[in-house]
Design a protein around this motif. Structure first.
Motif, mmCIF file in Angstrom:
data_model
loop_
_atom_site.group_PDB
_atom_site.id
_atom_site.type_symbol
_atom_site.label_atom_id
_atom_site.label_comp_id
_atom_site.label_asym_id
_atom_site.label_seq_id
_atom_site.Cartn_x
_atom_site.Cartn_y
_atom_site.Cartn_z
ATOM 1 N N ALA A 23 0.807 -1.221 0.000
ATOM 2 C CA ALA A 23 0.000 0.000 0.000
ATOM 3 C C ALA A 23 0.842 1.273 0.000
ATOM 4 C CB ALA A 23 -0.931 0.006 1.214
ATOM 5 N N PHE A 67 -4.642 -12.553 1.122
ATOM 6 C CA PHE A 67 -6.054 -12.435 1.491
ATOM 7 C C PHE A 67 -6.685 -13.732 1.986
ATOM 8 C CE2 PHE A 67 -5.681 -13.038 -3.088
ATOM 9 C CZ PHE A 67 -6.560 -14.087 -3.341
ATOM 10 N N TRP A 120 -8.324 -1.935 11.244
ATOM 11 C CA TRP A 120 -7.546 -1.835 10.013
ATOM 12 C C TRP A 120 -7.124 -3.198 9.459
ATOM 13 C CZ3 TRP A 120 -2.646 -3.879 9.568
ATOM 14 C CH2 TRP A 120 -1.960 -4.171 10.758
ATOM 15 N N LYS A 167 -9.162 -5.038 6.403
ATOM 16 C CA LYS A 167 -8.978 -4.320 5.147
ATOM 17 C C LYS A 167 -7.567 -4.523 4.618
ATOM 18 C CE LYS A 167 -9.274 0.250 3.026
ATOM 19 N NZ LYS A 167 -9.540 1.696 3.249
ATOM 20 N N HIS A 168 -6.595 -4.491 5.494
ATOM 21 C CA HIS A 168 -5.203 -4.695 5.102
ATOM 22 C C HIS A 168 -5.012 -6.054 4.428
ATOM 23 C CE1 HIS A 168 -0.808 -4.758 5.413
ATOM 24 N NE2 HIS A 168 -0.888 -5.902 6.060
ATOM 25 N N GLU A 182 -7.525 -8.180 3.236
ATOM 26 C CA GLU A 182 -8.405 -8.347 2.073
ATOM 27 C C GLU A 182 -7.925 -7.541 0.870
ATOM 28 O OE1 GLU A 182 -10.768 -10.319 1.498
ATOM 29 O OE2 GLU A 182 -11.867 -10.857 3.314
ATOM 30 N N SER A 183 -7.304 -6.381 1.112
ATOM 31 C CA SER A 183 -6.899 -5.517 -0.007
ATOM 32 C C SER A 183 -5.828 -6.160 -0.879
ATOM 33 C CB SER A 183 -6.383 -4.176 0.519
ATOM 34 O OG SER A 183 -5.184 -4.339 1.265
ATOM 35 N N SER A 184 -5.132 -7.173 -0.363
ATOM 36 C CA SER A 184 -4.101 -7.824 -1.181
ATOM 37 C C SER A 184 -4.711 -8.618 -2.340
ATOM 38 C CB SER A 184 -3.226 -8.737 -0.313
ATOM 39 O OG SER A 184 -3.938 -9.889 0.121
ATOM 40 N N ARG A 185 -6.020 -8.802 -2.324
ATOM 41 C CA ARG A 185 -6.698 -9.481 -3.441
ATOM 42 C C ARG A 185 -6.580 -8.672 -4.731
ATOM 43 N NH1 ARG A 185 -10.787 -13.176 -2.848
ATOM 44 N NH2 ARG A 185 -11.003 -12.525 -0.667
ATOM 45 N N ASP A 186 -6.576 -7.346 -4.627
ATOM 46 C CA ASP A 186 -6.561 -6.471 -5.796
ATOM 47 C C ASP A 186 -5.308 -5.607 -5.887
ATOM 48 O OD1 ASP A 186 -9.160 -7.123 -6.918
ATOM 49 O OD2 ASP A 186 -10.011 -6.145 -5.156
ATOM 50 N N ALA A 187 -4.351 -5.820 -5.009
ATOM 51 C CA ALA A 187 -3.150 -4.974 -4.987
ATOM 52 C C ALA A 187 -2.065 -5.538 -5.894
ATOM 53 C CB ALA A 187 -2.621 -4.856 -3.567
#
Length: 310
Positions: free
Chosen positions: A90, A120, A133, A136-137, A139-144
């Motif tokens: 991020a 994720f 936090w 989200k941290h 789960e966000s690796s799915r689209d990062a």
């Protein structure tokens, strides 16, 4: 017969695991310093360091936070300080390089390619989170996308390696990353690289012995005998791949950044516990851990006294 010396890197906290996942994950500057010093005293020659927000443990890039623990580590042990430039997926490149530029360490990590970097699936195993936090941290690796372009890598050489005299730990998550590193060797950016084969990250090469052998054979083809190498096995693969790497002539990396366990489902209570475990495995194979001084000589580092801690 002369006993072979193995360089052991310990990655203390990282940016993937979160407070909910282990009560032993160091989060505050005091905890990171204590864990790093204990790992060094147990035998780690290199300490790979990330920072965490002291309030809730989220990954931090703030040089002021790094300065809350690095001077203490530097003063209380002789280990080589290796500061991440990977940070977290991020963070921007400016954020990721801030601490290394500020402190001018002997070593820093350098990631050798852009990639999907997924962790994720961990979220499926956790019902309640300690901090808001964390989910989200993860789960966000799915689209990062973990960005490390050719231009980004050039900046790392031009802004960190050259002016700071910092040597890189080149983190290679797949075979293509080795060819990218060869590109920079051919252009004269680096000689005799220290390569960290990273196996077991979702989006990178799998954590199989066959893949380790293949990565090593490609590195031999590209760099001959003009490189040093080590292995990072993610999660449950940490100790088996470290042991395999040592038997193949390589160096090893352990630490709570890479795995929260010791094997057989046992949670690790400290970084030093993992250091002790691999040290005992290596001793059984007739090997010894390199001292920080020996690691500095093997990797041609600039020396402990040349950090910027004023």
């Amino acid at each position: 017969m002369k006993t072979r010396k193995v360089i052991l890197t310990c990655a203390i906290t990282g940016s993937i695991h979160t407070p909910t996942m282990s009560p032993y994950l160091p989060l505050t500057p005091e905890q990171i310093a204590r864990e790093a010093i204990a790992a060094a005293k147990a035998g780690a020659a290199i300490l790979h360091l990330h920072a965490r927000d002291p309030v809730d443990g989220r990954p931090s890039f703030d040089p002021a936070v790094f300065r809350q623990f690095i001077p203490q580590i530097h003063a209380e042990c002789d280990a080589v300080i290796n500061i991440t430039t990977g940070g977290s997926v991020a963070m921007t490149l400016e954020q990721r390089t801030a601490a290394a530029l500020d402190i001018s360490p002997e070593m820093a990590s350098c990631n050798m390619g852009s990639m999907n970097f997924g962790f994720f699936p961990i979220a499926d195993k956790i019902k309640e989170w300690k901090y808001e936090w964390e989910r989200k941290h993860v789960e966000s690796s799915r689209d990062a996308i973990f960005r490390n372009t050719f231009g980004d890598i050039e900046q790392l050489f031009q802004r960190v390696a050259v002016p700071c005299g910092t040597r890189f730990e080149f983190e290679c998550y797949d075979v293509g990353h080795l060819y990218t590193l060869k590109h920079f060797v051919d252009r004269g950016f680096v000689k005799n690289p220290f390569i960290q084969f990273v196996l077991g990250i979702l989006g990178g090469i799998g954590a199989d012995v066959e893949n380790l052998v293949f990565m090593k054979s490609v590195a031999d083809k590209l760099f001959g005998d003009s490189y040093q190498w080590s292995v990072l096995g993610a999660g449950r693969h940490q100790m088996p791949l470290a042991t395999q790497a040592a038997m193949m002539g390589g160096n090893v990396r352990v630490g709570l950044e890479d795995s929260l366990h010791l094997g057989n489902g046992r949670i690790a209570t400290s970084n030093a516990e993992q250091v002790e475990q691999i040290k005992n495995m290596l001793a059984g194979l007739g090997m010894e851990l390199a001292t920080p001084a020996e690691a500095r000589a093997m990797l041609d580092l600039k020396g402990k006294d040349r950090l910027n801690l004023m």
